[in-house]
Design an enzyme around this catalytic site. Structure first.
Site, mmCIF file in Angstrom:
data_model
loop_
_atom_site.group_PDB
_atom_site.id
_atom_site.type_symbol
_atom_site.label_atom_id
_atom_site.label_comp_id
_atom_site.label_asym_id
_atom_site.label_seq_id
_atom_site.Cartn_x
_atom_site.Cartn_y
_atom_site.Cartn_z
ATOM 1 N N ASP A 299 -25.421 77.223 -135.606
ATOM 2 C CA ASP A 299 -24.459 77.103 -134.496
ATOM 3 C C ASP A 299 -24.152 78.447 -133.846
ATOM 4 O O ASP A 299 -23.483 78.491 -132.821
ATOM 5 C CB ASP A 299 -23.151 76.470 -134.975
ATOM 6 C CG ASP A 299 -22.323 77.426 -135.811
ATOM 7 O OD1 ASP A 299 -22.898 78.095 -136.693
ATOM 8 O OD2 ASP A 299 -21.102 77.501 -135.591
ATOM 9 N N GLY B 255 -21.462 84.169 -137.290
ATOM 10 C CA GLY B 255 -22.777 84.246 -137.902
ATOM 11 C C GLY B 255 -23.111 85.572 -138.553
ATOM 12 O O GLY B 255 -24.115 85.671 -139.258
ATOM 13 N N ARG C 268 -19.544 89.982 -142.839
ATOM 14 C CA ARG C 268 -18.165 90.366 -142.542
ATOM 15 C C ARG C 268 -18.042 91.793 -142.031
ATOM 16 O O ARG C 268 -17.403 92.050 -141.004
ATOM 17 C CB ARG C 268 -17.321 90.185 -143.810
ATOM 18 C CG ARG C 268 -15.828 90.247 -143.586
ATOM 19 C CD ARG C 268 -15.113 90.191 -144.920
ATOM 20 N NE ARG C 268 -15.628 89.112 -145.746
ATOM 21 C CZ ARG C 268 -15.715 89.168 -147.076
ATOM 22 N NH1 ARG C 268 -15.311 90.234 -147.719
ATOM 23 N NH2 ARG C 268 -16.181 88.139 -147.760
ATOM 24 N N ASP D 90 -27.334 76.789 -141.709
ATOM 25 C CA ASP D 90 -26.151 77.629 -141.797
ATOM 26 C C ASP D 90 -25.014 76.761 -142.350
ATOM 27 O O ASP D 90 -25.115 75.521 -142.368
ATOM 28 C CB ASP D 90 -25.814 78.171 -140.404
ATOM 29 C CG ASP D 90 -24.600 79.085 -140.414
ATOM 30 O OD1 ASP D 90 -24.405 79.815 -141.391
ATOM 31 O OD2 ASP D 90 -23.841 79.035 -139.438
ATOM 32 N N ASP E 35 -21.053 77.530 -141.946
ATOM 33 C CA ASP E 35 -19.849 77.460 -141.122
ATOM 34 C C ASP E 35 -20.191 76.936 -139.724
ATOM 35 O O ASP E 35 -20.992 77.528 -138.999
ATOM 36 C CB ASP E 35 -19.208 78.843 -141.010
ATOM 37 C CG ASP E 35 -18.848 79.423 -142.367
ATOM 38 O OD1 ASP E 35 -18.541 78.635 -143.273
ATOM 39 O OD2 ASP E 35 -18.881 80.655 -142.520
ATOM 40 N N SER F 155 -21.674 84.310 -145.079
ATOM 41 C CA SER F 155 -20.415 84.358 -145.808
ATOM 42 C C SER F 155 -20.635 84.620 -147.297
ATOM 43 O O SER F 155 -21.570 84.095 -147.904
ATOM 44 C CB SER F 155 -19.673 83.023 -145.643
ATOM 45 O OG SER F 155 -18.528 82.987 -146.475
ATOM 46 N N ASN G 10 -18.381 83.621 -149.253
ATOM 47 C CA ASN G 10 -17.600 82.520 -149.827
ATOM 48 C C ASN G 10 -18.318 81.184 -149.714
ATOM 49 O O ASN G 10 -17.705 80.128 -149.870
ATOM 50 C CB ASN G 10 -16.254 82.412 -149.112
ATOM 51 C CG ASN G 10 -15.411 83.656 -149.294
ATOM 52 O OD1 ASN G 10 -15.232 84.129 -150.414
ATOM 53 N ND2 ASN G 10 -14.897 84.198 -148.210
#
Length: 237
Positions: A190, A54, A57, A12, A14, A132, A134
């Site tokens: 995470d 996780g 959006r 992952d 972020d 994400s 981004n």
């Protein structure tokens, strides 16, 4: 951790490779502090870990609204940030995130970069799997874009209609792109939803990275190992 039985590691982004979870948390807080009506429970950091962390959006927006018994029209992905729709709120959050990212920049966790170096030196393939949209912008800002030959992000998931975490689809697709069966790949996450995705996908090992969720929650979701720093996964001998 014994890396001899592993051919690939799927990360992952972020909170695992970069501390962008902190940026996301601030952006979500800004969004829902303003968007939630005064007669429901206000936003708290616990909402981020329980409903957003996780997830894609729009799924995060729906989950937070549902936790307050609220609904909004779905709208369209190109709704303006001011629209009172699920996608409109999601786009407002995205604008806040990009503002913070471009203003403050980002850097990879030192321990995570050390692990990437170690894996590269041993020929273990790596891929990035992020909800994400981004992810590539974050990797570029952190100077890590060249580390991941495979990136399966929210844009790829939307284009291919892959179910988001906690479904295992995006992780399985990344493993396929790397040419590695699930039983020879490790998932590093995470978020509870991401750990659950790794467990559901039948991967060789699921590593939970505790950046605030807590070891019990990560283990309950299916983590085999929990660390606080990815450098802890580098063998000492």
């Amino acid at each position: 951790m014994d890396w001899r039985s592993v051919d690939a590691a799927l990360f992952d982004l972020d909170g695992v490779i970069t501390p962008t979870a902190e940026v996301h948390l601030r952006a979500w807080a800004e969004l829902f502090t303003a968007a939630l009506p005064p007669d429901v429970a206000p936003w708290s950091d616990a909402d981020y870990f329980a409903h957003v962390d996780g997830r894609q959006r729009s799924d995060g927006v729906r989950a937070v609204l549902a936790s307050r018994g609220l609904t909004l029209p779905e709208g369209d992905p190109d709704d303006p940030p001011g629209a009172r729709t699920v996608h409109g709120l999601g786009n407002r959050k995205n604008d806040a995130f990009l503002t913070v990212l471009h203003r403050d920049g980002i850097a990879g966790y030192p321990g995570s970069v050390r692990l990437l170096d170690w894996l590269a030196g041993r020929g273990i393939r790596v891929g990035l799997v992020s909800s994400s949209r981004n992810a590539r912008a974050v990797l570029g800002a952190a100077g890590l874009a060249d580390r991941f030959p495979v990136v399966v992000d929210g844009l790829v998931a939307a284009e291919l209609e892959l179910a988001g975490k906690p479904a295992p689809d995006t992780y399985r697709y990344a493993a396929r792109l790397l040419g590695v069966p699930e039983r020879r790949a490790v998932v590093v996450e995470d978020a509870v939803s991401g750990v659950a995705a790794g467990r559901a996908g039948g991967f060789a090992l699921v590593v939970g990275v505790d950046r605030g969720v807590g070891e019990p929650a990560l283990r309950e979701a299916g983590a085999d190992i929990v660390v606080t720093d990815l450098a802890d996964l580098i063998p000492t001998a």
